[in-house]
Design a protein around this motif. Structure first.
Motif, short mmCIF file in Angstrom:
data_model
loop_
_atom_site.label_atom_id
_atom_site.label_comp_id
_atom_site.label_asym_id
_atom_site.label_seq_id
_atom_site.Cartn_x
_atom_site.Cartn_y
_atom_site.Cartn_z
N ILE A 5 0.90 -1.22 0.00
CA ILE A 5 -0.03 -0.11 -0.04
C ILE A 5 0.81 1.42 -0.10
CG2 ILE A 5 -1.82 1.11 1.26
CD1 ILE A 5 -2.67 -1.52 2.37
N THR A 6 0.65 2.09 -1.13
CA THR A 6 1.48 3.43 -1.13
C THR A 6 0.39 4.70 -1.04
OG1 THR A 6 1.43 3.25 -3.54
CG2 THR A 6 3.40 1.98 -2.28
N CYS A 7 1.10 5.57 -0.85
CA CYS A 7 0.40 6.84 -0.78
C CYS A 7 0.41 7.30 -2.45
CB CYS A 7 1.28 7.93 -0.06
SG CYS A 7 0.43 9.49 0.00
N LEU A 41 -5.88 9.68 4.35
CA LEU A 41 -6.13 8.48 3.28
C LEU A 41 -7.42 8.05 3.57
CD1 LEU A 41 -2.82 6.74 4.22
CD2 LEU A 41 -3.14 8.01 2.35
N SER A 42 -7.95 7.56 2.40
CA SER A 42 -9.49 7.05 2.29
C SER A 42 -9.72 5.90 2.09
CB SER A 42 -10.28 8.32 1.26
OG SER A 42 -11.46 7.79 1.04
N THR A 43 -10.66 5.21 2.65
CA THR A 43 -11.02 3.78 2.32
C THR A 43 -11.89 3.58 1.15
OG1 THR A 43 -12.75 3.76 4.00
CG2 THR A 43 -10.61 2.98 4.62
N SER A 47 -6.88 3.30 -5.72
CA SER A 47 -6.93 2.45 -6.88
C SER A 47 -6.09 0.99 -6.66
CB SER A 47 -6.12 3.32 -7.84
OG SER A 47 -4.87 3.69 -7.62
N LEU A 48 -6.07 0.13 -7.55
CA LEU A 48 -5.58 -1.25 -7.35
C LEU A 48 -4.65 -1.42 -8.63
CD1 LEU A 48 -5.43 -3.39 -5.84
CD2 LEU A 48 -7.43 -4.38 -6.98
#
Length: 53
Positions: A5-7, A41-43, A47-48
């Protein structure tokens, strides 16, 4: 399989997991902000990207 997981703002790695966890669990460890730049950061907005190793 590993998950990274990256910013989205600064590209800093926030977490690296061997097994999937809830995004809320991951974000709770950093108070919902990027530890590097402070971006909230938002849930619901993410993007994936999938890469085969």
């Amino acid at each position: 399989m590993s998950v990274e997981i990256t910013c989205g703002k600064c590209g800093e790695k926030i977490a690296n997991m061997k097994m999937l966890k809830s995004l809320k669990d991951v974000l709770n460890s950093s108070n919902g902000k990027c530890p590097s730049c402070g971006q909230k950061l938002s849930t619901s907005e993410f993007s994936l990207d999938v890469q085969e190793n």
